[in-house]
Write an enzyme that holds these catalytic residues in place. Sequence first.
Site, mmCIF file in Angstrom:
data_model
loop_
_atom_site.group_PDB
_atom_site.id
_atom_site.type_symbol
_atom_site.label_atom_id
_atom_site.label_comp_id
_atom_site.label_asym_id
_atom_site.label_seq_id
_atom_site.Cartn_x
_atom_site.Cartn_y
_atom_site.Cartn_z
ATOM 1 N N SER A 141 0.838 -1.358 0.090
ATOM 2 C CA SER A 141 0.036 -0.049 0.031
ATOM 3 C C SER A 141 0.923 1.261 0.114
ATOM 4 O O SER A 141 1.748 1.372 -0.763
ATOM 5 C CB SER A 141 -0.903 -0.075 1.196
ATOM 6 O OG SER A 141 -1.995 0.858 1.198
ATOM 7 N N ASP A 175 -8.513 -6.783 -4.481
ATOM 8 C CA ASP A 175 -8.096 -5.300 -4.053
ATOM 9 C C ASP A 175 -8.852 -4.431 -4.980
ATOM 10 O O ASP A 175 -8.271 -4.119 -6.075
ATOM 11 C CB ASP A 175 -6.494 -5.066 -3.976
ATOM 12 C CG ASP A 175 -6.097 -3.744 -3.594
ATOM 13 O OD1 ASP A 175 -7.166 -2.839 -3.127
ATOM 14 O OD2 ASP A 175 -5.000 -3.595 -3.449
ATOM 15 N N HIS A 189 -7.714 -5.206 -0.346
ATOM 16 C CA HIS A 189 -6.592 -4.350 -0.009
ATOM 17 C C HIS A 189 -5.673 -4.995 1.067
ATOM 18 O O HIS A 189 -4.521 -5.017 1.054
ATOM 19 C CB HIS A 189 -6.992 -2.921 0.054
ATOM 20 C CG HIS A 189 -5.622 -2.123 0.280
ATOM 21 N ND1 HIS A 189 -4.753 -1.988 -0.884
ATOM 22 C CD2 HIS A 189 -5.177 -1.386 1.073
ATOM 23 C CE1 HIS A 189 -3.686 -1.397 -0.561
ATOM 24 N NE2 HIS A 189 -3.777 -0.731 0.460
#
EC number: 2.3.1.46
Length: 374
Positions: A153, A318, A351
């Site tokens: 991320s 995601d 995610h």
Amino acid sequence: MPGQSVGAVQPQRAHFDQPLHLRSGGVLPAYDLVYETYGTLNAAKSNAILVCHALSGHHHVAGHYADQPDNIGWWDNIVGPGRPLDTDKFFIVGLNNLGGCHGSTGPSSLNPATGKPWGADFPIVAVNDWVHAQARLADLLGIDSWAAVMGGSLGGMQALRWSITFPERVRNAIVIAAAPKLSAQNIAFNDVARQAILTDPDFHGGHYYEHNTRPVRGLRLARMLGHITYLSDDQMGEKFGRELRNSAFSFGYGVEFEVESYLRYQGDKFAGYFDANTYLLMTKALDYFDPSREDDGNLTATMARTQANFLIASFTTDWRFTPARSKEIVAALLANGRNVSYAEIDLNFGHDSFLMEDAHYHGVVDAYLRNIKL
């Protein structure tokens, strides 16, 4: 590949007196970085891996504290002897970024000019500012180049930024569940989260420390919103469905569905330990991240400055940073003839998949790291 935990660990603190000039135009005259290390730095200092954290992360990547055995590092499942980030081979460094709320200099730290907490006066920090601060920590540790810089991320964005800003200091960049810049939808999510905090009556313009209060309600809502975006629809359906806490509707506005209970629990838990000003800073760093802006939006031109080898990984579920976003990075790197490995991993955790322990996912990272020459 379960491997072993690194066991009990201790955080360390580094102080830097050299001013750090920030992209926003602000200056930090001095600052502290809190960090942890796992494994042993070899004589050639060639086996170091920097792990960069995401929005709510920190320096405590792996292991536990002797006096807090339940305080397990946020990526403990991937770090340790016999794990992909094998501490028998690598020297792992994790730190809390500037603006954080886990010991590094941030909004809750004292402003030397006023003797009061920085609060909203703490300057906006960008991903590139973090990278420059991290480079100074590398200098302090005697590390000229990283065997790898990696993260998921926002952490993956830092790894990408390292490869552009300090190409000669990164031999491998591992970019997981990331994107070359945020989409309009992602910026919108961040703005709604910030508005929840900024409009909380207890925010006091960011100087709530002086009022002996915290904008808990706003931070709680921000986390609830964010948490929805970290999960996949399928996962939420499987985990909660439309299950009720009780057997019948109450026809009121209290918690009725299990998913509501879960989100409120996550919001309350997060608001109990995280700092609202840090949340604001981290989301703005995400919004501003766009290395290609330096090249009129041409990501291929930007990635021409890199020298590292790359592992780019994405997850099928995601929807915040879709596989298509990772493929944009891959395409720009391949256009420059870079050595790139790409994996699209089928995991059902949205995610947050990058944080999960999964044999295929960890196998991909392990196989890549095994081929790194020290």
